[in-house]
Design an enzyme around this catalytic site. Structure first.
Site, PDB file in Angstrom:
ATOM      1  N   ASP A   7     -42.619 -36.552 -28.334  1.00  0.00           N
ATOM      2  CA  ASP A   7     -41.522 -36.061 -29.272  1.00  0.00           C
ATOM      3  C   ASP A   7     -40.852 -37.487 -29.393  1.00  0.00           C
ATOM      4  O   ASP A   7     -39.827 -37.532 -28.567  1.00  0.00           O
ATOM      5  CB  ASP A   7     -40.967 -34.829 -28.602  1.00  0.00           C
ATOM      6  CG  ASP A   7     -39.769 -34.453 -29.476  1.00  0.00           C
ATOM      7  OD1 ASP A   7     -40.053 -34.414 -30.898  1.00  0.00           O
ATOM      8  OD2 ASP A   7     -38.768 -33.917 -29.214  1.00  0.00           O
ATOM      9  N   GLU A  68     -45.709 -36.492 -32.563  1.00  0.00           N
ATOM     10  CA  GLU A  68     -45.114 -35.771 -33.552  1.00  0.00           C
ATOM     11  C   GLU A  68     -45.032 -36.553 -34.940  1.00  0.00           C
ATOM     12  O   GLU A  68     -44.354 -37.695 -34.796  1.00  0.00           O
ATOM     13  CB  GLU A  68     -43.825 -34.953 -33.525  1.00  0.00           C
ATOM     14  CG  GLU A  68     -43.458 -34.201 -34.512  1.00  0.00           C
ATOM     15  CD  GLU A  68     -42.115 -33.380 -33.981  1.00  0.00           C
ATOM     16  OE1 GLU A  68     -42.211 -32.229 -33.606  1.00  0.00           O
ATOM     17  OE2 GLU A  68     -41.117 -34.082 -34.361  1.00  0.00           O
ATOM     18  N   ASP A 141     -36.699 -31.603 -26.192  1.00  0.00           N
ATOM     19  CA  ASP A 141     -37.574 -32.716 -26.219  1.00  0.00           C
ATOM     20  C   ASP A 141     -38.464 -32.677 -25.146  1.00  0.00           C
ATOM     21  O   ASP A 141     -39.864 -33.035 -25.563  1.00  0.00           O
ATOM     22  CB  ASP A 141     -36.628 -34.346 -26.224  1.00  0.00           C
ATOM     23  CG  ASP A 141     -35.506 -34.107 -27.067  1.00  0.00           C
ATOM     24  OD1 ASP A 141     -35.531 -34.548 -28.268  1.00  0.00           O
ATOM     25  OD2 ASP A 141     -34.342 -33.491 -26.475  1.00  0.00           O
TER      26      ASP A 141
END
Length: 189
Positions: A7, A68, A141
């Site tokens: 992330d 991501e 996160d």
């Protein structure tokens, strides 16, 4: 399949490592959040993120890195930092010949919760449940990095089948085009 989930972010970058088993079995191996000070210059912040990611790749030896995909955020500066962090991690993986796959937030949410519009609490709850964790991963996160890795474990076989089907279709088209050209040549000749 061992997958590193990322992330990306400059202030907080979630890193996770999971092992995908038979079916939809996934086991968490490690999770952490890399933090960089907001008052540090950009190049050094990126270096801290890259160093942590490289250490993880060298230590855990993932078969793939799932990052991501950043496509829109309200704050352009945040989006740029997020994209840059993802970029240095993708570069670190490429230098190690580790395949990199980008997943959108809605793909990750849909894979993990069944709803592409799920909120962070729903994603965290499902990650906790899927991995059989005693407590929810924190901060968000960390949960998001785990969700990315889970998503890739579950989507990778489908993506591989789609790539194989596309390659087969391209080969069939190539053979058809060759036969058609030969037939035209025979008719003219």
């Amino acid at each position: 399949m061992r997958v590193m989930g990322v992330d990306p972010g400059l202030t907080r970058c979630g890193l996770s490592m999971v092992e995908g088993g038979h079916g939809r079995t996934v086991t968490a191996l490690d999770v952490d959040v890399v933090r960089t000070p907001a008052d540090m210059d950009l190049a050094h912040r990126l270096m801290l993120v890259a160093d942590a990611a490289e250490y993880w790749m060298d230590t855990h030896r993932p078969g793939a890195v799932a990052i991501e995909r950043v496509f829109a955020q309200h704050n352009v500066r945040t989006a740029m930092g997020t994209a840059q962090a993802g970029g240095v991690i993708a570069l670190a993986a490429a230098r190690r010949d580790i395949p990199v796959v980008f997943h959108t937030p809605s793909e990750v949410k849909a894979a993990v919760t069944g709803n592409g519009n799920a909120d962070k609490a729903q994603v965290t709850a499902m990650v906790t449940r899927i991995l059989g964790l005693q407590t929810a991963p924190k901060p968000a996160d960390a949960a998001d990095a785990l969700a990315l890795a889970i998503c890739h474990c579950w989507r990778a076989p489908l993506l591989a089948r789609m790539a194989a089907a596309e390659a087969k279709a391209a080969e069939a088209k190539r053979r058809y085009t060759e036969r058609l050209a030969e037939q035209r040549k025979a008719v003219r000749g």
